[in-house]
Every structure is written in C-alpha cells, then in structure tokens.
Design a protein around this motif. Structure first.
Motif, PDB file in Angstrom:
ATOM      1  N   SER A 458       0.830  -1.205   0.000  1.00  0.00           N
ATOM      2  CA  SER A 458       0.000   0.000   0.000  1.00  0.00           C
ATOM      3  C   SER A 458       0.867   1.259   0.000  1.00  0.00           C
ATOM      4  O   SER A 458       0.609   2.210  -0.740  1.00  0.00           O
ATOM      5  CB  SER A 458      -0.921  -0.006   1.228  1.00  0.00           C
ATOM      6  N   GLY A 496      -2.747   5.919   1.039  1.00  0.00           N
ATOM      7  CA  GLY A 496      -2.122   4.601   0.987  1.00  0.00           C
ATOM      8  C   GLY A 496      -1.646   4.132   2.345  1.00  0.00           C
ATOM      9  O   GLY A 496      -1.749   2.945   2.677  1.00  0.00           O
ATOM     10  N   GLY A 500      -2.909   0.767   4.228  1.00  0.00           N
ATOM     11  CA  GLY A 500      -1.989  -0.235   4.757  1.00  0.00           C
ATOM     12  C   GLY A 500      -2.200  -0.482   6.239  1.00  0.00           C
ATOM     13  O   GLY A 500      -2.139  -1.631   6.701  1.00  0.00           O
TER      14      GLY A 500
END
Length: 580
Positions: A458, A496, A500
C-alpha cells in the motif's frame, strides 16, 4: 491483491540530482530496518530450519526427517494437509470463477453489492465460522434435521477432513474473487471482439480467450488460498481434526516442548510448501505475455443476459451467497440464542451472551486494539521507509529490503511463533524478571512481521503516485530530506498509508496461529484467543459467538472507514487536478 504473491516491481530510475548521495541518515534507517527484519523474521525462521537439521549435540543430520516420514501419523498428516489445501483451492475456484465472470462480463444489477458480500468471509476468523457451520450443516445441524425429516437422509458435510475443506473453501475464496475481478476488468475488449468475429463464443470463448488472459489474477488468488489453508491451525482444532500438519506441529510443541525436533521438521515442510505455492504461481506466468494494448477504456463489454439465463444466474448467485454468508448468519443467531440444540432454529433468545463477553473478556477487546494498533502502526512506518528507500534513493542492494520484508507472506504464523519460542527461550526482559516469550510484545511483533507485506504494498503504491519533482522543488528551496518527507511526501501518501494500516490491523485481529502459541495468560490474550477458549465448550459458545460478532463489526467498520477515507482523498485529488 495480485501483487501480494510477487516482489515489488523494479523501482523507477531516480532522477538526476535526487538521491544520488546516500547520506548517513539513509544508511541509519536502512540499518535499523535490516536489524528489525533480521531479529524478528530471518533469525527465528532460520532457527527453526537449523533445528530441523541438527542433533541435540549440534551435528548435521537428516534423521529427523526420516523419523517423520517413518511414522504413519505424520505421513497421514502430510498427505491430509496437501489434500485439504488442493481441494480447498478447487472448490474456492468453483465458487469464485463464475461469481467474478458473471458480475464483470454481464450487465448485472447489484454487481457491486454481490462482489462486496462475496468478500465478507475474510473478515471472520475461519475457526469461528467452523462452529457456526456445525450448527447449520453438521450431523445435527439445521440442514440435516430438515433433510432427515423430509427425506430420511443426512449429509456428512462437516465430518472430518470434508468439514475442513468446506470451511476453508467458504472462507478463503474471496482471495480468488478479488484478484480475478481485477484481472477480468483489465482485459482489452478488442481481443474478445476478435475472437467473436472468428466464431468463438460461449464457454469456448471463456476457456480459450478470457480466462487465459485473466490467469495472472487467478493464480495469485489460488496460491494465496493454498498458503492460507496449509497454514490454518484454528479450523482443524475446532473441528477436532488433528491429523494435519499445523495441528501436529502445535501439539508437538505444546506437549513435548520447544526442543522437540519433529515440531521443527513439520515447520520446515510448511515453509517449503508455502514458498513452493507462491513460486509455482510466478513460474507458470514467467515467459508468457498477458498484456493488452488498452486498459480501462476498452475493457470487456458488458452483455445482457436473456430472461431465462438471468433467472438462472441470479438463482445460482443467491444460492452461493446464502451458503457463503451462512457462517455470519449462524454466528449471529448463536450470539443471541439461549438454547440451540437439535433444532432448526434457536428455541429461545437472549442478549446475555454480549453482557458476558464484555464483562469477562473486556480486557481482551482492549488487548486486541492495543496489539493490532501497535503492529499496524509499526507496519506503516516500516512500509513507508522501505518504499522510500527503494524508490527515492540509490542505496546499494535496497531491493533486498523488499525481499526480506515480503518473506513474511510465505512464513506460516505457527512457524514464526515456534521460532520466537526457540530463539528467545530463557531470555528475560531487563529489570522486570519477565520472560521475553511470555510478554505480549512478542505477540505484537509477530503480528507486525506477518502483516508487513500488506502495508508495504500500500505504501509503495502510494509513493509511486507522488511525483518526484515535488520533492526536488522542495529541496531546491533549501528544505532538508527529512523536512521534505514530513511535510510533502507523507501527507500525499496519507491515503495509501491509511489503507496499509487498516489492512494490517484487520488481518491481525483474526490471527490465531501465532496467537495460540505466544499468549501466556488470559490477562494478555487478544479477542481471537478468547473466542477460541469460549468455543471449546458448549456453554461458552454463546459468549464466544458474541465476541465473534464484535470482532466482525470492528473489522467491518475499519474496512469501511479505510475505503471512505481513501475515496475522499481521491475525490479531493481529482478536484484539485480539475482546477485550472
């Protein structure tokens, strides 16, 4: 998800003048990351492998493996684990392939809802679903009671290895579904049109053109299913099946002790087959071209089903989703059932189980939030740092950091836990007198190591979308590298990083393989361990089911919030780009 089975793509070339000099700070960060991976991943796993090939005096030997394969129980366990894993991949494919193809290939109302419901099994621990499925499909479950009353027959769906395959297939098929849907959407529609112009239609079109082009996604999902099933410990234990590798490794270590060589032999076999499954998936695709000339703009054209075919398709999907979601339905009914035994539905209802769950296991809920939150936070820090080192520096051998971090994906949680018990055996935390292996920190670190590949991907994807010119501009104005990362890179990677974090958190929350070995006391236990303890007795299954519902709610809420934040950030980014 497709990228989970392979290492990250080769990093793009760093522009001139940026990251050319590898400063002391870069070396320090890389050294700290390497030390972490060495101490909490490579050394524990290496200790397990080493212990399988040496005698008590440290002499090299293959005798432990000969002893393993010389015993009927272990040979049977080895064959059973392979059979269960392969059959689970097969039946998961039977569920996922038609579901993905129908919702992507045809004009299906509610396709997004169907795909979303198809992913729900992943947010429930498989061993929790196993208990619920026993009440519905077991010998005295709802289905067999109805079949016995109406037709005088019963189906052995939940008996022995059949039950394990049934549970694992229902729980892990979303890995194939997610990867296959992504692959099908990326196929160039012109290739389908060309095949149609040559008379290739129907199932032949799917078999000769569409499915081969989607093969990378399918193999990525199938290899993950194999690895997850091969590693799963909770489901066989809950169903009373011990003649498989993971239960045998657990029983050997807990009954004989950490010095038992056969436990390490089983661990090495589990590592080898996990790596082999991922390697084979990559090997099959190597040397073949699955690329298309266009992507997104000319994807597979959605076609309209005839009324008859539409009725059959909706009927099949409804039946599949009903079976797939039956663990969730069963666990919800169990959590509010006062009495549910030898009856199609519960005979009395209560909310007392939730009160019991909060009163007796409230600390476990807090422990879960603490352990998984710290593990996910550590993962995104490491993931961001590794992604930056790969994409933004010229650090020698920086790709090795990616390979080492990604190795956690192929290491079963049970094996990692055994490695911790062996490597840190007898060590105490300074000034406390507490054994390192009895500390909850070990459990948190095991969560972090095993979930690091998810967070890394990610963060890597998020950094790829941050143009390097933004950092170059900041540094040309006098900003230091650290200031640039803090004020420009990290904010732009926020979506991102959050994705994650949530992925690591929710997958760690349902972890049992490492949890069951590294939990030293109930006061330090997370929810997954508490659910497992409750499920061991009929009297505790109500509170255990209530905890399972709470766990599913927490995971579902986290998943929803992550999608919401990511989509909001994407919308804001699109709005900014649209401004003149």
């Amino acid at each position: 998800m497709n990228s989970l089975t392979t290492t990250l793509p080769a990093p793009p070339r760093v522009s001139r003048g940026f990251g050319r000099d590898v400063g002391k700070g870069v070396w320090l960060v890389a050294g700290l990351i390497a030390a972490f991976l060495l101490l909490f991943l490579l050394l524990p796993v290496g200790t397990v492998i080493y212990s399988a090939f040496v005698t008590e005096l440290g002499q090299p030997t293959f005798g432990h493996f000969l002893n393993f394969f010389g015993q009927t129980l272990f040979r049977e366990s080895f064959v059973n684990s392979l059979q269960v894993s392969v059959l689970s991949v097969f039946f998961a494919s039977v569920i996922a392939i038609p579901l993905a193809y129908l919702t992507v290939r045809f004009d299906f109302r509610g396709a997004t809802v169907i795909q979303t419901l198809g992913v729900l099994p992943l947010i429930m621990p498989p061993f929790v679903g196993a208990v619920a499925l026993q009440l519905i499909f077991g010998r005295s479950g709802s289905l067999n009671l109805v079949l016995n009353d109406w037709f005088g027959i019963t189906l052995p769906i939940m008996d022995g290895l059949t039950g394990v395959v049934f549970v694992e297939s229902l729980h892990y098929f979303p890995f194939i579904l997610l990867n296959l849907v992504a692959s099908l959407r990326n196929i160039d529609g012109a290739m389908e049109e060309s095949a149609l112009s040559f008379g290739c239609t129907g199932f032949r079109l799917f078999r000769r053109v569409i499915f081969p082009l989607a093969m990378p996604g399918y193999l990525a999902g199938a290899s993950l299913v194999f690895v997850k099933v091969f590693d799963d410990l909770g489901t066989p234990l809950v169903l009373g099946v011990t003649n498989m590798l993971a239960p045998q490794a657990y029983l050997r270590i807990t009954s004989v002790g950490v010095d038992d060589p056969l436990g390490y032999v089983i661990s090495v076999i589990m590592i080898c087959f996990s790596i082999l499954a991922l390697w084979l998936a990559a090997r099959v695709m190597k040397g073949r071209d699955y690329s298309t000339l266009q992507k997104g703009g000319n994807s597979l054209q959605r076609r309209t089903l005839t009324p008859g075919m539409s009725l059959l398709a909706y009927g099949w999907i409804l039946a599949v989703l009903l079976v797939v979601l039956s663990p969730h339905i069963g666990i919800l009914l169990m959590s509010i059932a006062k009495v549910w035994s030898f009856s199609v539905l519960p005979e009395a209802w209560t909310l007392q189980h939730y009160s019991t769950a909060f009163n007796e296991a409230g600390g476990m809920i807090g422990n879960t939030l603490l352990y998984c939150g710290l593990a996910a936070g550590l993962d995104v820090i490491l993931g961001t740092a590794i992604a930056y080192l790969i994409l933004r520096t010229r650090l020698p051998a920086r790709q090795w950091l990616d390979w080492a971090a990604s190795a956690g994906l192929a290491i079963p949680g049970l094996v990692l836990a055994i490695g911790y018990l062996r490597l840190f055996k007898g060590l105490e935390i300074p000034f406390t007198g507490t054994l390192v292996t009895a500390s909850w920190v070990m459990l948190m670190l095991a969560y972090a190591v095993r979930r690091l590949p998810y967070a890394l991907r990610s963060c890597y994807a998020a950094l790829q979308q941050v143009h390097i010119s933004l950092e170059e501009s900041a540094q040309s104005l006098g900003a230091s590298r650290l200031s640039t990362i803090r004020r420009i890179v990290v904010p732009l990677m926020a979506g991102g990083i959050l994705a994650g974090f949530v992925t690591s958190f929710i997958t760690a929350a349902v972890e049992l393989s490492a949890t069951i070995l590294l939990t030293s006391s109930e006061s330090n236990a997370p929810m997954s361990y508490g659910i497992y303890l409750f499920m061991q007795s009929p009297a505790g299954r109500g509170p255990g089911a209530a905890m399972g519902v709470i766990a599913v709610a927490v995971v579902a809420l986290g998943t929803y919030l992550s999608h919401w934040v990511v989509e909001r950030n994407a919308s804001r980014a699109s709005a900014r780009h649209a401004q003149p």
